[in-house]
Design an enzyme around this catalytic site. Structure first.
Site, PDB file in Angstrom:
ATOM      1  N   LYS A 124     -12.330  13.739   9.444  1.00  0.00           N
ATOM      2  CA  LYS A 124     -13.348  13.681  10.498  1.00  0.00           C
ATOM      3  C   LYS A 124     -13.274  14.872  11.448  1.00  0.00           C
ATOM      4  O   LYS A 124     -14.169  15.066  12.281  1.00  0.00           O
ATOM      5  CB  LYS A 124     -13.231  12.364  11.269  1.00  0.00           C
ATOM      6  CG  LYS A 124     -13.597  11.146  10.420  1.00  0.00           C
ATOM      7  CD  LYS A 124     -13.390   9.853  11.147  1.00  0.00           C
ATOM      8  CE  LYS A 124     -13.872   8.671  10.311  1.00  0.00           C
ATOM      9  NZ  LYS A 124     -13.163   8.542   9.028  1.00  0.00           N
ATOM     10  N   ASN A 145       4.016  -3.706  17.325  1.00  0.00           N
ATOM     11  CA  ASN A 145       4.141  -2.961  16.069  1.00  0.00           C
ATOM     12  C   ASN A 145       5.530  -2.353  15.932  1.00  0.00           C
ATOM     13  O   ASN A 145       6.128  -2.368  14.857  1.00  0.00           O
ATOM     14  CB  ASN A 145       3.090  -1.846  16.008  1.00  0.00           C
ATOM     15  CG  ASN A 145       1.722  -2.384  15.632  1.00  0.00           C
ATOM     16  OD1 ASN A 145       1.575  -3.535  15.234  1.00  0.00           O
ATOM     17  ND2 ASN A 145       0.713  -1.538  15.740  1.00  0.00           N
ATOM     18  N   GLY A 150       4.744   2.840  14.782  1.00  0.00           N
ATOM     19  CA  GLY A 150       4.435   1.448  14.491  1.00  0.00           C
ATOM     20  C   GLY A 150       3.086   1.254  13.834  1.00  0.00           C
ATOM     21  O   GLY A 150       2.762   0.153  13.406  1.00  0.00           O
TER      22      GLY A 150
END
Length: 619
Positions: free
Chosen positions: A419, A328, A300
């Site tokens: 990251k 979602n 979602g």
């Protein structure tokens, strides 16, 4: 009813003009003396056949669609149609006269052809002219006949077919109150020429000067086949003005290659990335997704939902969408059912932290391909709650990966992040551990485990673009952490296309790295977004430097030094070699980490430094 009356009236006018044309032709041919011997020899021939000749012409006019056009929009195309139809109609007249063995001077037929174009075409074009004059008179008084007031002044960038069609469309749609006043094109040979009466006044570097001189309100970029980099450079020049920007979509977005006003859209921040459309190997992708059960965790979310949309195009036997957030999941469920009514879809509410629930799902649905997109990703929030980042990103990944191994999944694709490279925050460190889990599991499993690493995606939940848009809507300030901060950006559909392509190329253990293009300064992004919203940076909307948040880097990286980088057959996908394969060691470290979850954040972060040697804590 009104249209039928108009058509009947037009037929009557045409009939009258056709016969007037014959009489004028005789008058011209015989120098205005219709009582002479030659005239009295031929004029009765015409008069005896006048009805038949008129019906022949009207019939051919009807067959050629002369009574279907909206003559209030008459233009050069309609003039060409009139000339063609008149030629055919007069050819029909000549054929009839020859078949009935009746003769008229050849010059009469030539004169009639020319007079028909002049009279019949003139009536139609006069209708448009008088209609426009009447409308201007009604709206603006007598001044409106001379000069249209209250109109937006439009600059067109692109003197090609698309630009010409935009000009034509603007003139068709009078309700837009738009007047093209200038064209910009980099082709020097077009300078000084005109398209539909609009002059080509300069190249892209004259946009600002010409916009000021011509008092331009709006710039339309009509270069659908241009490379994205070229489009970006033109947008940057146009952004130096205060004009509103619109753009004709790329030619690959226009199904019929034609341009209409309804397809014009505002210039978006994505246009400033300068990235050309992704080309994927549809056959290769289809071979591992078609007729397969595909499971998407985090289905979602921004990335997960786009994965589901794109997978739906490849006819999986079943798509299983798993998400913990029901709102979602509900939204994407409705969208998929609406757009893909034949798709076999299962939407399940579950947490990747719950191993037993995952096992139930794998047993019931037997997925063959898994895309693992469920993760906590907000850097500052995870710095404050490292336990939750570890539960979701580390142990959630471990749970899904172990189920994939235990229940015979063919491919497992982890959605990772830049990251994870030399992380300075707990979120990045947890994603690096997630990569380590799938790399080490690949060594002992028949399942092909891979990770795909990329940077920021424009418009994803919680990303900088929606934040900037909200701040602009509120009147500012727009907050930027550091004037020198840069990030790699990619659109969500582009990232997902490459993720799915990487899955097709996977052999197991790889970390695929997507070509993110050039890094973008966040400050430049903020200024451009303010301009695209119709404001002037630092004048209408202030920009405020707020400093780096906990765990943030100034510059992101996509690859660790020890991973190396190899090209693949897709020019936007690269692969790094596996650097972690010791599953037993990883399990011991994960057991310790699990015990530390009940301690404080400090102990967790300290141990993560040991697990991920490249993790450099900043908080």
């Amino acid at each position: 009813m009104r249209k039928k009356i108009f058509v009947v009236l037009l037929v009557a006018i045409d009939a009258a003009l056709m016969n007037l044309g014959f009489l004028l032709a005789f008058y011209i041919r015989f120098d205005g003396v219709l009582s002479g011997k030659m005239a009295t020899q031929y004029l009765p021939v015409y008069l005896d056949n006048a009805v038949n000749l008129t019906l022949i012409k009207l019939g051919l006019f009807y067959l050629f669609g002369m009574y279907k056009n909206l003559w209030k929009y008459a233009s050069i195309e309609e003039v060409f149609q009139i000339a063609t139809t008149v030629f055919v109609a007069n050819a029909g007249v000549v054929t009839y006269m020859m078949m009935t063995q009746q003769m008229l001077p050849r010059s009469i037929y030539i004169l009639i052809f020319l007079l028909d174009i002049l009279l019949i075409g003139g009536v139609r074009l006069s209708y448009r002219l008088t209609r426009n004059m009447g409308k201007n008179l009604k709206e603006h008084g007598f001044a409106g006949i001379i000069k249209n007031k209250g109109q937006k002044r439009i600059m067109i960038v692109g003197a090609g077919q698309a630009g010409a069609m935009v000009i034509k469309e603007l003139r068709r749609h009078e309700g837009l109150h738009s007047k093209p006043v200038a064209i910009i094109d980099d082709d020097d040979s077009k300078l000084g020429s005109k398209i539909h009466g609009v002059p080509v006044l300069g190249d892209r570097y004259h946009i600002k000067k010409i916009a000021e001189k011509k008092k331009v309100d709006e710039i339309i970029i009509a270069l659908p086949s241009a490379y994205k980099k070229e489009t970006r450079e033109i947008i940057e020049e146009a952004n130096k003005t205060k004009c509103k920007l619109k753009i004709v979509p790329g030619i690959y977005e226009l199904l019929d290659g034609q341009v209409s006003i309804k397809e014009l859209r505002d210039v978006e921040i994505e246009d400033l990335l300068g990235r050309d459309p992704v080309v994927v190997d549809l056959e290769e992708i289809s071979s591992y997704l078609a007729n397969k059960v595909v499971l998407v965790t985090g289905g979602g979310g921004s990335i997960g939902s786009e994965i589901c949309r794109q997978i739906a195009n490849f006819q999986p036997s079943k798509l299983v969408l798993v998400d913990i957030y029901e709102n979602n999941a509900y939204d994407i469920q409705n969208e998929l059912r609406r757009n893909y009514p034949d798709l076999k879809l299962e939407v399940l509410i579950a947490s990747v932290r719950d191993k037993k629930r995952l096992e139930e799902i794998f047993i019931v649905h037997q997925p063959q391909v898994v895309f693992h997109a469920a993760a906590h990703k907000h850097v500052p929030l995870m710095e404050a709650s490292p336990q939750e980042a570890i539960k979701n990103n580390v142990f959630g990944t471990k749970n899904v990966a172990e189920c994939a191994h235990d229940y015979g999944v063919e491919k497992f694709v982890l959605i990772s992040t830049d990251k994870a490279v030399n992380p300075t925050n707990i979120m990045g460190a947890t994603k690096r551990v997630a990569e380590m889990i799938i790399q080490s599991m690949d060594r002992i499993s028949k399942t092909e485990f891979v990770a795909v690493r990329f940077g920021n995606v424009l418009g994803s939940n919680g990303s900088v673009i929606p934040l900037f848009r909200r701040q602009i809507a509120e009147g500012g300030p727009v907050t930027v952490t550091d004037a020198e901060m840069t990030r790699y950006f990619m659109t969500i559909p582009e990232a997902v296309q490459l993720v799915i392509q990487a899955g097709a190329m996977a052999q197991g253990g790889e970390i695929f790295v997507l070509d993110m293009g050039e890094p973008v300064k966040i400050m430049d992004l903020a200024r451009n977004l303010i301009r695209l919203s119709g404001f002037e940076p630092e004048v209408d909307i202030p920009i405020e430097i707020v400093g780096l948040r906990p765990g943030e880097k100034l510059y992101e990286e996509l690859l660790m030094d020890e991973e190396g980088l190899s090209a693949t057959k897709h020019h936007k996908i690269f692969v790094g070699k596996p650097v972690f394969t010791d599953l037993k060691l990883l399990h011991r470290e994960l057991d310790i980490l699990l015990d530390l979850l009940w301690g404080g954040p400090e102990a967790i972060k300290e141990y993560m430094v040991k697990m991920v040697p490249t993790y450099k804590r900043t908080s």
